[in-house]
Enzyme design. Structure first.
Site: not given
Ligand code: FCB
Length: 448
Positions: A166, A355
């Protein structure tokens, strides 16, 4: 809905990140990171929480991997703490830090779980911040050196690498909004940093190709958010275009096309005199394509034309709907739309959801059980959206649920629980939630 079955070899996994789970910040020669410094600065993290102990994964990784195995996980995404390897960011390697990740990888492989490794999930060595952090171009070179070191150490067993997690969040949340380490509020700085992050990404990809690991893959993880207009007015669609440029195109274009989007480049250069692109930079970015794209998806954005003199003349609107504890709208259709878009506009090769997950309020252990139906529903609806995208041609190869266990949620400290495994922060006891047990069945069935 009738039963859906995912492609054979689909990787069902879950994810964590070093600073969020490891703890053991002073153990075995680890250096200070910007998150140690930031979380120990009063007022920066909710309730004064820090990652000092977190889930103590550094000392309990064997127990954690045992649990991953019981849950049937096929993949585990974790990140390496750069300051464990190079306490000063560069120079002398800390062998004990190296030993830890070696053992972690071996233990995973023994359990039949495939590691996917993120090189940078936000814990920059403080020593490098002291020389300007990502605003200093040299840091991109130090990053590539650290990456090369890791490929040599683990590349015989780790076949999937992620350079950055990110970069949008790293640059803007850390340097323009001031909510993450290092905590600056300077948009020009943040824009300069986006370029150095992308440059460091390209250098790390190049280093991978040079490391002789020909049978592995390397990519980058972007937090992409599909953007929708609040109305069908031309002003609102202009706002969508800007927001999409700010969040998505600014990173997707260089990674897949080797160029910055013209509209955003003009905007940043006129407003901030940034980024500072030197001759050769764009060639380096263009000549180091990725093998896969990692996508972190949590929610969508809905925007309308906002105040003229704000950063971007864009305002968020909050549609009716269901929201998580983070205040994020639950919108699985957004995942479908996003995957289709990345497929269509960028012809992305392999894609992984690196994620996806949710924090909800009422997680608690009752009679040894955590009834997190909300999280189960959230995951199920997003798996369905992913499945539809696969049916419609998207090359989605795996899915890493955020997160394997409750952990340190950055500026929110321990107040937000994203885990499919509950962590009691007093005793550090782990308890799989209902969603984890359901996930185990999904993995066994390769569908639901
Ligand atoms: C993302 C992050 C991860 C976590 C999630 C909820 O932005 O990469 O580390 O905190 O959000």
């Amino acid at each position: 809905m009738s039963k859906i079955t995912f492609p054979r070899d689909f990787i069902w996994g879950s994810a964590t990140a070093s600073y969020q789970v490891e703890g053991a910040v002073n153990q075995d020669g680890r250096g200070e990171s910007i998150w140690d410094r930031f979380s120990h600065t009063p007022g920066k993290v909710l309730n004064g929480d820090t990652g000092d102990v977190a889930c103590d994964h550094y000392n309990r990784y064997k127990e954690d991997i045992r649990l991953m195995k019981e849950l049937g996980l096929k993949g585990y995404r974790f990140s390496i703490a750069w300051p464990r390897i190079y306490p000063q960011g560069k120079g002398q390697v800390n062998q004990k830090g190296m030993d830890f990740y070696n053992s972690l990888v071996d233990e995973l492989l023994k359990a039949g779980i495939e590691p996917i490794v993120t090189l940078y999930h936000w814990d920059l060595p403080q020593a490098l911040q002291d020389i300007g952090g990502w605003d200093n171009r040299d840091v991109a070179d130090y990053f590539a050196e650290y990456a090369f070191k890791m490929y040599n150490a683990l590349g015989d067993r780790v076949k999937k690498w992620i350079t950055h997690n990110e970069p949008w969040v790293v640059a803007f949340v850390g340097n323009a909004f001031g909510q993450h380490a290092p905590g600056y509020k300077d948009y020009a700085l943040a824009v300069r940093i986006t370029h150095h992050l992308l440059l460091s990404h390209a250098k790390a990809v190049q280093a991978y190709r040079q490391s002789g690991n020909d049978d592995g893959q390397i990519g980058i993880t972007l937090n992409l958010t599909p953007v929708y207009p609040a109305s069908d007015s031309p002003e609102d669609s202009e706002a969508v275009k800007f927001q999409d440029g700010f969040h998505n195109r600014w990173f997707l274009d260089p990674v897949f096309k080797g160029t910055y989007p013209e509209d955003m480049l003009t905007f940043y250069q006129e407003k901030y005199n940034a980024p500072m692109i030197r001759p050769g930079d764009m060639e380096l970015i263009a000549n180091n394509p990725v093998d896969f794209l990692g996508i972190n998806y949590y929610t969508r954005s809905v925007v309308k034309k906002g105040k003229k003199d704000s950063f971007d003349s864009v305002e968020y609107v909050r549609p009716e709907g269901k929201y998580t504890e983070m205040g994020w709208e639950v919108y699985p259709q957004g995942l479908y739309d996003l995957l289709m878009r990345v497929h269509r506009d960028y012809n992305a090769p392999n894609i992984y959801i690196t994620e996806n997950g949710a924090a909800f309020k009422d997680d608690k252990v009752v009679d040894g059980m955590v009834d997190d139906q909300d999280r189960l529903d959230y995951l199920k609806s997003h798996f369905e959206a992913a499945y539809r995208a696969i049916q419609d041609g998207v090359n989605l190869k795996g899915y890493y649920v955020w997160s394997f266990m409750d952990n340190f949620e950055w500026a929110y400290g321990y107040s937000k629980r994203f885990g499919i495994v509950y962590v009691d922060y007093e005793t550090l006891k782990r308890t799989p939630k209902k969603s984890a047990l359901w996930y185990r069945d999904v993995i066994i069935e390769n569908g639901f």
